[in-house]
Scaffold this active site. Sequence first.
Site, short mmCIF file in Angstrom:
data_model
loop_
_atom_site.label_atom_id
_atom_site.label_comp_id
_atom_site.label_asym_id
_atom_site.label_seq_id
_atom_site.Cartn_x
_atom_site.Cartn_y
_atom_site.Cartn_z
N SER A 1 0.70 -1.15 0.12
CA SER A 1 0.07 0.17 0.12
C SER A 1 0.89 1.48 -0.09
CB SER A 1 -0.88 0.20 1.31
OG SER A 1 -0.30 0.20 2.49
N THR B 1 -3.00 3.28 1.82
CA THR B 1 -2.46 4.42 2.26
C THR B 1 -2.51 4.40 3.73
OG1 THR B 1 -3.48 5.99 0.53
CG2 THR B 1 -2.86 6.91 2.42
N THR C 1 1.44 7.31 0.60
CA THR C 1 0.78 6.22 -0.19
C THR C 1 1.62 5.87 -1.57
OG1 THR C 1 -1.54 5.65 -1.03
CG2 THR C 1 -0.56 7.82 -1.77
N ARG D 1 -1.03 10.27 -12.06
CA ARG D 1 -2.06 10.82 -11.24
C ARG D 1 -1.45 11.04 -9.87
NH1 ARG D 1 -4.28 8.30 -6.37
NH2 ARG D 1 -6.49 8.81 -6.59
N THR E 1 -8.04 7.94 3.82
CA THR E 1 -7.63 6.60 2.94
C THR E 1 -9.02 6.62 2.16
OG1 THR E 1 -8.46 5.31 4.51
CG2 THR E 1 -6.01 5.76 4.38
N GLY E 2 -8.69 5.91 0.98
CA GLY E 2 -9.81 5.61 0.17
C GLY E 2 -9.77 6.23 -1.23
N GLY F 1 -9.20 8.73 -3.32
CA GLY F 1 -8.70 10.15 -3.36
C GLY F 1 -9.37 11.28 -4.08
N1 ASP Z 1 -6.22 8.02 -0.90
C1 ASP Z 1 -5.37 6.94 -2.01
C2 ASP Z 1 -5.17 7.73 -2.98
O1 ASP Z 1 -6.28 8.15 -3.69
C3 ASP Z 1 -5.74 5.77 -1.86
C4 ASP Z 1 -5.92 4.97 -0.74
O2 ASP Z 1 -6.14 5.63 0.25
O3 ASP Z 1 -6.21 3.77 -0.94
O4 ASP Z 1 -4.38 7.83 -3.88
#
Ligand code: ASP
Length: 350
Positions: free
Chosen positions: A85, A196, A214, A224, A247-248, A250
């Site tokens: 991650s 992340t 991350t 990106r 997290t999640g 983005g």
């Molecule tokens: N937030 C992160 C991103 O979009 C990805 C993640 O948290 O899993 O890069």
Amino acid sequence: MITRREFVATSATAAAGLAIGPSGAAAAPSPTSPVSRFARPCVVASSNGIRGVKVAYDQIVAGTDTLDAIIAGVNITELDPDDQSVGLGGLPNEEGVVQLDASCMHGPTKRAGAVGCIEDIATPSLVAKAVMDYTDHIMLVGDDARRFAISMGFTPQNLLTEKSRQDWLRWKARLNPNDFWLDHDDDVQIRFTTGTINMNAVNATGDISSVTTTSGMAWKVPGRVGDSPIVGAGQYCDNTVGAAGSTGRGESNIMTCGGFLCVEFMRQGLGPEQAVLKALERVVATTQARLMGSNGRPFVDLQFYAVSKDGRYAGGSLYEGPGFAVCDERGARIEPCVYLYRQNERPRRG
Ligand code: ASP
């Protein structure tokens, strides 16, 4: 103000420090806030930061600066080749290249640093801190961020582990039934993946810091940059209020300025739990129709983690399920996130 000559001399000394250890810069001043009667040390993070919250907490109670402590916490996972991650071993972009994002904020000195889309450096959290400590800028990106890191004493290395390379090849082979890649003979489905670490901490004097690191979304379009390096989205810290991060997906967080929003809700008087839930409601309100199921729920998921100046904390998720990591005087543990929706409400894409 310091002169350019003094700056270069300081940078050279600090670069030597950065090359040998994560605590890095000895240069940054760390004035503390007036002692709060209510402060209790606490470190909160995404669940993959479970090892790090313990390390960070122990360092904080031993007197280490909150930002140095949480960066030491996330470094454990950044340097772990088996974790896909963040950092070394992170899942690559669609061309098989590992591109990392990170940002940090130091509450007592009101400073921030960030790097986006950096390659070959396993600890982008430390590079973000070096941007903060040694430049008058906040964010460096791409190859220039990499060159900055090398000039600061970081050692470039190949971050694509064999495990992540194999996963990338599997993903590529299954991307399109009409391409020229043969399927792997195993039947492992490689799903779209995220991952992340956000970590936030407060110490006994009420000083606060935050960091997010991350490898971003797996198989992303090269170049990106997600929310993690965006100050105010991936993380945010105000030494008078608290800190929060995410997290999640983005893109959903960037649209909401989620880290900042959680802190602003706490500034208005909400506790961390109410603040993260209210920020998640804003995420839903700002979600485009194409990302919503017919039941009015998003396809995507997002989490926030928050700590207040007095040591209260919370993790929140759009959907029930994920826990978050916390360490305080009761030790390191995973606690369940508060959430808006149950998993069975999550729409599946056709
Ligand atoms: N937030 C992160 C991103 O979009 C990805 C993640 O948290 O899993 O890069």
